[in-house]
Design an enzyme around this catalytic site. Sequence first.
Site, PDB file in Angstrom:
ATOM      1  N   ASP A 185     -26.818 -29.789  20.441  1.00 22.93           N
ATOM      2  CA  ASP A 185     -27.277 -31.267  20.978  1.00 22.93           C
ATOM      3  C   ASP A 185     -26.608 -31.199  22.516  1.00 22.93           C
ATOM      4  OD1 ASP A 185     -27.990 -34.112  20.638  1.00 22.93           O
ATOM      5  OD2 ASP A 185     -26.090 -34.240  21.135  1.00 22.93           O
ATOM      6  N   GLU A 203     -30.366 -27.719  23.343  1.00 19.76           N
ATOM      7  CA  GLU A 203     -31.161 -28.914  23.971  1.00 19.76           C
ATOM      8  C   GLU A 203     -30.715 -29.028  25.431  1.00 19.76           C
ATOM      9  OE1 GLU A 203     -31.706 -33.707  22.985  1.00 19.76           O
ATOM     10  OE2 GLU A 203     -29.866 -32.848  22.880  1.00 19.76           O
TER      11      GLU A 203
END
Length: 707
Positions: free
Chosen positions: A351, A388
């Site tokens: 993330d 990401e």
Amino acid sequence: MTGQNGRVSPAQWGDGERLDVWPGNPEPRGATWSEEATNFAVFAPLAEAVELCLFADDGEERRLPFTEHTMGVWHGAVPGVAVGTRYGFRAHGPWDPDSGRVFNPAKLLIDPYARAISGRLEHNPAIYGSSGVDSAPYVPLGVVVHDDFDWADDVKPRRRWQKSVIYELHVAGFTKLHDRIPEELRGTYAGLGHPTVTDYLAELGVTAVELLPVHHFLTEPQVAERGMENYWGYNSIGFFAPHGAYARSDRGQQVREFKEMVKAFHAVGIEVILDVVYNHTAEGDADGPTLSMRGLDDRGFYLREGETYAYKDLTGCGNTVDASYPPALRLILDSLRYWATEMRVDGFRFDLASALARLEGDVDAVRSPFVTAVCQDPVLREAKLISEPWDASMDGYLVGAFPAPFCEWNDRYRDTVRDFWRGQASVRDMAYRLAGSSDLYADDGRSPYASINFVTAHDGFTLRDLVSYDEKHNEANGEDNHDGSTHNRSWNSGVEGPTDDVDVLALRHRQAANMLATLLLSTGVPMLTAGDERGRTQQGNNNPYVQDNEISWVDWQPDDAWLDLYDVARTALRLRHAHPALRQRHFFGGLPATHGGPKDLAWMHPSGAEMTDDEWFDPELRTLGMFVSGVPLRQPGSRGERQSDASFLMWFHAGDEPIEVTLPHNAWVEHGEVVLSTDPDHEQGKPVQAGDALTLGARSLLVLRSI
């Protein structure tokens, strides 16, 4: 007083009973149980003293001062500590926020290396660092764990990237409403590992599940103030601990249940990828609670603004873990290796990876300590690694910049496919995305599977809502609809939200099927979002991070399930798995793979001729044909042999009106059949031949295979 195996049971501590503290060892960190003693080690380099706090079942606390301090690590071994004992630390030292030292022994601190965490966070003023009130009654505690799980018959699937199909899901929300799973298992690791789930996903064609965060997480104070809870889990506090609420007991049972779930997925050939949040922690900004690292090593652990001790927030969550700080980097790497080895997961999706890819505060996806360390680690470099490739900063957008072996979430794929099917993207942009995004990944030697293709994800509209809403409807989140993206590239097909209009509903089904089939047949690695293949709706909410209810859960028995989408997804995935032409690991060259053969890829105009330069820049063109040759494939077989496959012609028509397309004449494909269609006038199995003129219905997709 002893319990099983001669160990002291904390529930049996008597008044005045002595607990010895031996010197112990600084490694390994965390709590390491043995029959003789449990070793505790915690890194707090600037602390003046650290106490180990052991808790009995009735809440009685015993504080045991560490006497040993080795290279920043406080450590000791305590004989007779039972597995399941809850514990924490208290760190003594100066309270000087301006110098990054915020020690307060009134704050009970969670072990950053705790293998399990028990209890809930209560949002009491005592949890904040400036308070002199004891926080122990209000914070979760670490749990001493010793698990001898038998992995003997577990076989990791080890799927190659080009053969992978990812399915993003929420551990609890996927089974909360599942009527074929025992009620006591719904919403748990055990429920997710139930054969009803694993068989469903295997039959669909999924090869990997990507689990929304399972590191133990907490609800943000501002969310709790609204009477809500964090549902998604992007607010970690324990990088080693499986989230306790997803197990039937949080006193260590979560470790075994998680392992059983992984083993169940492996048994049907499905890999497990974790969505991991190392970029920030649940301690939030400088005014947030003191729960773990803030009370142990605040000065080093969190990234700072220049020479000041103000937090640098690259995550939008108040703090940023400084992954260039060696102890913080070690914590991340130790966590990753633990999950890859002890928990046997197969990969990680990072993330906001750009927040981790920092070198002296500046973003650097190639040379940052985090990326360098992961890429050279002999355990981690063998795992599936997904970034990401952005964060909340202005300079953090790094799509196409992460090095191998990282693959990337490709948001440009998402945006182009959404725009194309609503009539607002050029065929030129669409062609790049269909063929693996060579404009992003070919220039540095990466492969098409570096692109993780997706149309929807947990964050944003579901596929059904993408074709049903122009605007977000997030009022239920308690933020006056100010949260969530306002630029969704969605189209409601003519009516906002629910409708009984049969024409609008038919168009919505077709548009959803178009995007689903496009995703699953594009070159690269497709990622499905849980429930999209069944038409799951969030009622227009594009940010349900606080909705632990029917808004977010997968409904397995809706009255209006879009099961036609399931058929499209399964058909497309069976084609993908059966035909290497549809999952190639080399970029197309637009040239023959062998002398005198057909081009490996040709782009077709509706006229049946190849696209010209002028046609690529025609702003009115809404139809594109993609011819993929399988005779032979550019990629060799495992022994270097030439492989052959069927050839495919795919038509993508985003226009509002029907259009006639001509099937091209060539020397290699004379006859074919329809193998997938979102146009009801072209049924599966319908024969076609070169030179035929076909009429494609408005906004439809057609896939033809040579025979």
